[in-house]
Scaffold this motif. Structure first.
Motif: not given
Length: 582
Positions: A237-243, A249-256
Motif C-alpha cells: 500500500v502507499e505509505p501514509f495512505s488511509d489504507k 492501527r491494530p499493530l500499533m494498538k498492541l504497542y499502546a
C-alpha cells in the motif's frame, strides 16, 4: 501537495507478500526430521497444560511429566495473565480447535470476551554467533543452525491441521477487568478435533483485591521503535495512505496496550543507513528552492504523529537523527530538479547551517501543533564528541529543545539529555538516577544484538523478555528500550532470520497484529514493574520496611551477570510468587 508527499516519503513500488490476515497461513517445512522412537510411546492424542516458559518443539512429544488438567493463575484487577496448553498427537488431526468458557466466581463473571485464544505458530529461527557471546554482524543463513521455533500467537486462524507425530501449542490470555471483584474465577478450555472433544482443561484465575492502572497510566517508560515503512511494503500500500493507517492501527494498538510511551519519527532520509529490510524514509520534506531558501513540509510527520496519538501513544516523540549512521543528508534541489546530498559532520559549518535552518522551522511548527514540550531530537549510539557538537547546534536553534540518546554512559551528558538510555552492561550511579528523576528526566536501559542473554530473539527463552522489566525495577530505572517493534524481514510470518543479527532481533509483533510469546512476556514484565512500584509506594507510606526489604531482596536476582546461575524463568517465577502474596 502530492509532489511534496512523494518527495517526503520516496514512494516505492510494493508487492503484497502473502499477507494472510484473516485466514490460516502456511508455515515453512520443518528442517528437523521426526524421530519415531520419541513417538513410540504415544498411542493417542495428548492434551495438557504446559508452561509459558517453554517453546515446545513441533517435532517432539511435549516434555511434560504427567498430564496436567488444572492450572491456577494469579492476577490483579486490570492485569493480563497467560497460560499455554499443548497438544501432541501420533495421528493427524484435521480440524484442531480450542474454545474457552466464561470464568465464574459465584455470581461474578469474567467474560470469555476478555479472553483471547491463539495458536502458537512456528517460524524459522537461527542461533547466536558461533562464539556464543552475542548475535551482531552480517550472516549467511547457511552458516547457522536453523530450526522452527514456537513464537507467533495466531488469534486469527480458527482451526489447524496437525500432522501425525507433531505438537501444537495454544495460548490463553485473560485480561481481568478493572471492575472485577476479588475472588477465584474458574472456567474450562475445550480442545476438539472437529466434533470430537479431545480434552477439557480447567482454568482458574485468583483475582486479588488490588488494581493495576490502565496501560496509558503505567509509569514504565517503554520505547519500542516503530517502522511504518515495513507495513507499507508488506501489504503493498502507499505509505501514509488511509489504507496504510487502517492496516497499522491494530499493530500499533498492541504497542499502546503494552504501555508504549514513545512515537518513533524519522526526520531525515535513512537515519540508520538502511540497516533494516525496509529503510526509514524522511517524514519531513526537505526542499531547497531555486532562490537558495529552504522549505520544509511536515504533512507526513503530522499524519504519523496524530495517528500514533490516536492509538494511545502520547508521552514522547523521538525524532531521528541529526547524527545518522552515514553522515549524508538528502534534500530535493528545486534548481536542478533532483535529489542532492550534503556530506557534513557535527562541528562543521555546513552541518550547523543545514540543521539550524531546519530546527528553527521545526520548533515553530511543533509549537503551533502543541507538541514541542514532548518532542525529543533523538540519536543512538553516537560518540560523545559528536553529541557535544550536535547539542551546540540544537541549543542555537532553540535552547528549549529536548534531546535523547540511546548509547554509552558519559557523565558529561547527564544534565544535557532529557531521555538517556544506556546499555545493560553499564550502570548509572544511583544518585544520578535520583537527580534526573527529580528533574523530570527519563533514565532507561536497552539491549540489542550484543547480548546473548537476556534478549528477545525468536530462540531466546521466553522468560527473558519478562525479565527485562524486572531488571529496570532492580536498577531503579524508568523503563526499557528495544530498537525494533516491527522492522519486518521479507516474510516475517514464516522466517524470522535476517541478513544481519540473530533471528527475531528486528521485530516483536507479526502481520495481522499477531502478538508473539516474546511480546506477551515483555508485557507481563512491565505489569510486574508496575506492581512493584505500587507496592513499594504503599509500604513506604505505611512504614512497612520489612515488606520493602523483601521486595528489594527478590529484585537482586535480576542481574544480567547472574543469568548463568539464576535462569530468567527461575527468577521471574520466584519473584511473581513473592509479589502476588501481597
Amino acid at each position: 501537495m502530492t509532489k511534496l508527499l512523494f518527495l517526503g516519503t520516496l514512494l516505492f513500488s510494493t508487492v503484497c507478500l502473502n499477507a494472510q490476515d484473516t485466514e490460516s497461513y502456511q508455515e515453512v517445512p520443518n528442517p528437523v526430521a521426526v524421530n519415531p522412537v520419541l513417538w513410540s510411546e504415544v498411542k493417542v492424542p495428548q492434551v495438557s497444560w504446559g508452561s509459558t516458559d517453554i517453546r515446545y518443539k513441533k517435532e517432539e512429544p511435549a516434555a511434560i511429566s504427567g498430564i496436567k488438567k488444572n492450572i491456577n493463575l494469579t492476577a490483579w484487577k486490570g492485569e493480563k495473565v497467560s497460560a499455554q496448553l499443548v497438544v501432541w498427537t501420533p495421528e493427524t488431526l484435521n480440524n484442531l480447535t480450542f474454545t474457552v468458557s466464561d470464568l465464574t466466581s459465584g455470581s461474578e463473571t469474567i467474560s470469555k470476551d476478555d479472553i483471547r485464544t491463539s495458536f502458537v505458530r512456528y517460524v524459522m529461527t537461527d542461533e547466536l554467533n558461533k562464539d556464543g557471546l552475542g548475535a551482531c554482524g552480517y550472516r549467511n543463513s547457511a552458516d547457522f543452525d536453523s530450526t522452527l521455533v514456537a513464537d507467533v500467537l495466531d488469534h486469527l486462524t480458527p482451526s489447524l491441521v496437525i500432522p501425525a507425530n507433531s505438537a501444537q501449542g495454544g495460548w490463553i490470555s485473560v485480561r481481568v477487568p478493572q471492575y472485577a471483584k476479588a475472588g477465584k474465577y474458574t472456567g474450562t478450555v475445550t480442545v476438539r478435533n472437529g466434533d470430537t472433544a479431545l480434552s477439557e482443561l480447567k482454568l482458574t484465575v485468583n483475582v486479588k483485591n488490588r488494581i493495576l492502572p490502565v496501560p496509558s497510566e503505567w509509569a514504565f517508560h517503554l520505547d519500542l521503535w516503530q517502522n511504518p515503512y515495513a507495513v507499507a511494503r508488506y501489504y503493498g500500500v502507499e505509505p501514509f495512505s488511509d489504507k496504510h493507517f487502517e492496516l497499522m492501527r491494530p499493530l500499533m494498538k498492541l504497542y499502546a496496550d503494552a504501555g508504549g510511551k514513545v512515537i518513533t519519527a524519522s526526520i531525515m532520509h535513512k537515519p540508520w543507513n538502511g540497516q533494516t529490510y525496509d529503510a526509514f524514509e524522511s517524514m519531513v520534506t526537505w526542499l531547497k528552492k531555486a532562490d537558495g531558501t529552504w522549505y520544509f513540509d511536515y504533512m507526513v510527520f503530522d499524519k504519523w504523529v496524530e495517528f500514533m496519538m490516536s492509538t494511545g501513544v502520547r508521552k514522547q516523540i523521538s525524532c531521528f537523527s541529526m547524527v545518522p549512521w552515514r553522515l549524508s543528508f538528502q534534500y530535493f534541489d528545486q534548481a536542478s530538479n533532483s535529489f542532492k546530498y550534503l556530506n557534513a559532520k557535527p562541528g562543521e559549518a555546513a552541518y550547523e547551517e543545514f540543521w539550524i535552518t531546519m530546527l528553527k522551522s521545526f520548533a515553530q511548527h511543533l509549537k503551533e501543533k502543541g507538541w514541542f514540550e514532548i518532542t525529543h531530537i533523538a540519536m543512538d549510539e553516537r560518540l560523545m564528541k559528536d553529541m557535544q557538537e550536535t547539542l551546540k547546534v540544537i541549543r542555537k536553534a532553540d535552547k528549549d529543545f529536548k534531546v535523547s540518546l540511546a548509547g554509552t554512559y558519559h557523565p558529561e551528558l547527564v544534565d544535557e539529555l532529557d531521555d538517556y538510555c544506556i546499555t545493560i552492561a553499564e550502570r548509572f550511579p544511583p544518585e544520578t538516577i535520583d537527580s534526573r528523576r527529580e528533574a523530570g528526566k527519563v533514565t532507561t536501559y536497552y539491549t540489542c544484538c550484543s547480548e546473548p542473554r537476556p534478549n528477545t530473539f525468536t530462540f531466546s527463552p521466553p522468560a527473558e523478555a519478562e525479565w527485562l522489566a524486572w531488571h529496570s525495577a532492580k536498577e531503579n530505572l524508568d523503563g526499557y528500550l528495544r530498537w525494533a517493534l516491527n522492522s519486518w524481514v521479507k516474510n516475517p510470518l514464516q522466517d524470522s532470520r535476517f541478513t544481519a543479527w540473530a533471528a527475531g532481533d528486528t521485530y516483536l509483533i507479526y502481520p495481522g497484529a499477531r502478538s508473539s510469546i516474546r511480546m506477551e512476556r515483555l508485557v507481563e514484565g512491565v505489569q510486574a514493574f508496575e506492581k512493584v512500584r505500587i507496592l513499594k509506594e504503599e509500604f513506604k507510606k505505611k512504614g512497612n520496611k520489612g515488606a520493602i526489604k523483601n521486595i528489594e531482596k527478590i529484585l537482586q536476582m535480576f542481574d544480567e551477570r547472574s543469568l548463568g546461575e539464576i535462569p530468567a524463568a527461575t527468577a521471574v517465577n520466584k519473584a511473581k510468587e513473592v509479589i502476588n502474596r501481597y
